[in-house]
Design a protein around this motif. Structure first.
Motif, PDB file in Angstrom:
ATOM      1  N   SER A 164       0.824  -1.209   0.000  1.00 34.43           N
ATOM      2  CA  SER A 164       0.000   0.000   0.000  1.00 34.43           C
ATOM      3  C   SER A 164       0.863   1.267   0.000  1.00 34.43           C
ATOM      4  N   GLU A 165       2.075   1.146   0.491  1.00 30.55           N
ATOM      5  CA  GLU A 165       3.026   2.257   0.463  1.00 30.55           C
ATOM      6  C   GLU A 165       4.424   1.688   0.622  1.00 30.55           C
ATOM      7  N   GLU A 166       5.410   2.485   0.264  1.00 26.73           N
ATOM      8  CA  GLU A 166       6.781   2.017   0.358  1.00 26.73           C
ATOM      9  C   GLU A 166       7.701   3.208   0.575  1.00 26.73           C
ATOM     10  N   THR A 167       8.707   3.014   1.418  1.00 24.09           N
ATOM     11  CA  THR A 167       9.729   4.030   1.630  1.00 24.09           C
ATOM     12  C   THR A 167      11.043   3.477   1.100  1.00 24.09           C
ATOM     13  N   ILE A 168      11.704   4.276   0.258  1.00 23.70           N
ATOM     14  CA  ILE A 168      12.958   3.857  -0.354  1.00 23.70           C
ATOM     15  C   ILE A 168      14.026   4.928  -0.140  1.00 23.70           C
ATOM     16  N   GLU A 169      15.267   4.541  -0.251  1.00 19.36           N
ATOM     17  CA  GLU A 169      16.399   5.469  -0.190  1.00 19.36           C
ATOM     18  C   GLU A 169      17.017   5.531  -1.577  1.00 19.36           C
ATOM     19  N   VAL A 170      17.144   6.731  -2.125  1.00 23.29           N
ATOM     20  CA  VAL A 170      17.751   6.909  -3.438  1.00 23.29           C
ATOM     21  C   VAL A 170      18.749   8.056  -3.359  1.00 23.29           C
ATOM     22  N   GLU A 171      20.009   7.714  -3.491  1.00 22.95           N
ATOM     23  CA  GLU A 171      21.093   8.703  -3.510  1.00 22.95           C
ATOM     24  C   GLU A 171      20.950   9.756  -2.406  1.00 22.95           C
ATOM     25  N   GLY A 172      20.697   9.295  -1.208  1.00 19.10           N
ATOM     26  CA  GLY A 172      20.618  10.191  -0.057  1.00 19.10           C
ATOM     27  C   GLY A 172      19.247  10.776   0.204  1.00 19.10           C
ATOM     28  N   TYR A 173      18.279  10.488  -0.633  1.00 20.73           N
ATOM     29  CA  TYR A 173      16.913  10.980  -0.448  1.00 20.73           C
ATOM     30  C   TYR A 173      16.036   9.844   0.068  1.00 20.73           C
ATOM     31  N   ARG A 174      15.323  10.139   1.139  1.00 19.09           N
ATOM     32  CA  ARG A 174      14.361   9.188   1.687  1.00 19.09           C
ATOM     33  C   ARG A 174      13.009   9.526   1.052  1.00 19.09           C
ATOM     34  N   ILE A 175      12.491   8.599   0.231  1.00 20.71           N
ATOM     35  CA  ILE A 175      11.293   8.843  -0.565  1.00 20.71           C
ATOM     36  C   ILE A 175      10.175   7.916  -0.099  1.00 20.71           C
ATOM     37  N   TRP A 176       9.039   8.503   0.209  1.00 23.46           N
ATOM     38  CA  TRP A 176       7.856   7.734   0.597  1.00 23.46           C
ATOM     39  C   TRP A 176       6.872   7.772  -0.561  1.00 23.46           C
ATOM     40  N   VAL A 177       6.462   6.577  -1.017  1.00 22.93           N
ATOM     41  CA  VAL A 177       5.550   6.442  -2.140  1.00 22.93           C
ATOM     42  C   VAL A 177       4.228   5.870  -1.629  1.00 22.93           C
ATOM     43  N   THR A 178       3.133   6.548  -1.925  1.00 19.56           N
ATOM     44  CA  THR A 178       1.791   6.119  -1.535  1.00 19.56           C
ATOM     45  C   THR A 178       0.825   6.529  -2.637  1.00 19.56           C
ATOM     46  N   HIS A 179      -0.301   5.854  -2.704  1.00 17.47           N
ATOM     47  CA  HIS A 179      -1.317   6.322  -3.661  1.00 17.47           C
ATOM     48  C   HIS A 179      -1.973   7.589  -3.114  1.00 17.47           C
ATOM     49  N   GLY A 180      -2.156   7.640  -1.809  1.00 15.03           N
ATOM     50  CA  GLY A 180      -2.640   8.861  -1.186  1.00 15.03           C
ATOM     51  C   GLY A 180      -4.078   8.844  -0.707  1.00 15.03           C
ATOM     52  N   HIS A 181      -4.889   7.949  -1.218  1.00 15.49           N
ATOM     53  CA  HIS A 181      -6.308   7.982  -0.841  1.00 15.49           C
ATOM     54  C   HIS A 181      -6.547   7.798   0.656  1.00 15.49           C
ATOM     55  N   PRO A 182      -5.747   7.001   1.405  1.00 15.53           N
ATOM     56  CA  PRO A 182      -5.998   6.918   2.851  1.00 15.53           C
ATOM     57  C   PRO A 182      -5.634   8.202   3.602  1.00 15.53           C
ATOM     58  N   TYR A 183      -4.978   9.138   2.898  1.00 12.06           N
ATOM     59  CA  TYR A 183      -4.529  10.381   3.525  1.00 12.06           C
ATOM     60  C   TYR A 183      -5.346  11.580   3.041  1.00 12.06           C
ATOM     61  N   TYR A 184      -6.524  11.312   2.488  1.00 10.42           N
ATOM     62  CA  TYR A 184      -7.499  12.355   2.108  1.00 10.42           C
ATOM     63  C   TYR A 184      -6.903  13.407   1.171  1.00 10.42           C
TER      64      TYR A 184
END
Length: 168
Positions: free
Chosen positions: A65-85
């Motif tokens: 449903s969501e994922e947090t990844i590290e890319v070249e020093g950036y912490r990126i959170w990926v979500t579709h967003g619907h649970p967060y209104y």
């Protein structure tokens, strides 16, 4: 590093393929949900690592449903967003991002491109490559490029092939 960010393709994998051909070589593909079908096909044609999360229409896909990844020093959170209104704004995304110390929040669901670059966090939505909802209804994607100095740059692009199909 060059990252293509897309969302809300809703099974229109011809659009995904078209955008991949349009933008050329990428190092990563991030799909912010509402894939609907063809998740393995997208992984196969991407030619790079793929991060894909489930949207509110991804009933039968085995995606997180969501994922947090590290890319070249950036912490990126990926979500579709619907649970967060997200149809009402990005306040809940911002709050979650602050609580979990992320640098970049990527979301979909609204089908509307969005970029908010703050001092400590960037929040972005690539829009939709298949069913755009913003004024002008132009299919959009987003490119995140991290330069040699480690600085991230963000820009929306228009899926031109789709415009010809729709005669826009």
């Amino acid at each position: 590093m060059r990252i293509l960010v897309i969302s809300d393709s809703h099974g229109r994998n011809d659009d995904v393929k078209g955008v991949l051909e349009q933008v050329g070589e990428i190092d990563m593909l991030i799909h912010c949900g509402d894939v609907e079908r063809g998740d393995q096909y997208i992984r196969d044609i991407a030619g790079c690592p793929v991060v894909m999360v489930a949207g509110n229409n991804d009933y039968y896909l085995d995606l997180p449903s969501e994922e947090t990844i590290e890319v070249e020093g950036y912490r990126i959170w990926v979500t579709h967003g619907h649970p967060y209104y997200v149809n009402s704004g990005v306040d809940y995304l911002r709050e979650y991002g602050e609580m979990h110390d992320v640098d970049v929040v990527m979301y979909g669901h609204t089908h509307v491109p969005f970029i908010e670059i703050g001092d400590d966090m960037t929040i972005l939505n690539p829009g939709s490559i298949s069913y755009p909802r913003q004024a002008g209804r132009k299919p959009t994607f987003l490119l995140m490029e991290i330069d040699d100095m480690g600085e991230a740059h963000y820009a929306h692009g228009y899926y031109k092939e789709h415009f010809r199909e729709l005669n826009i």
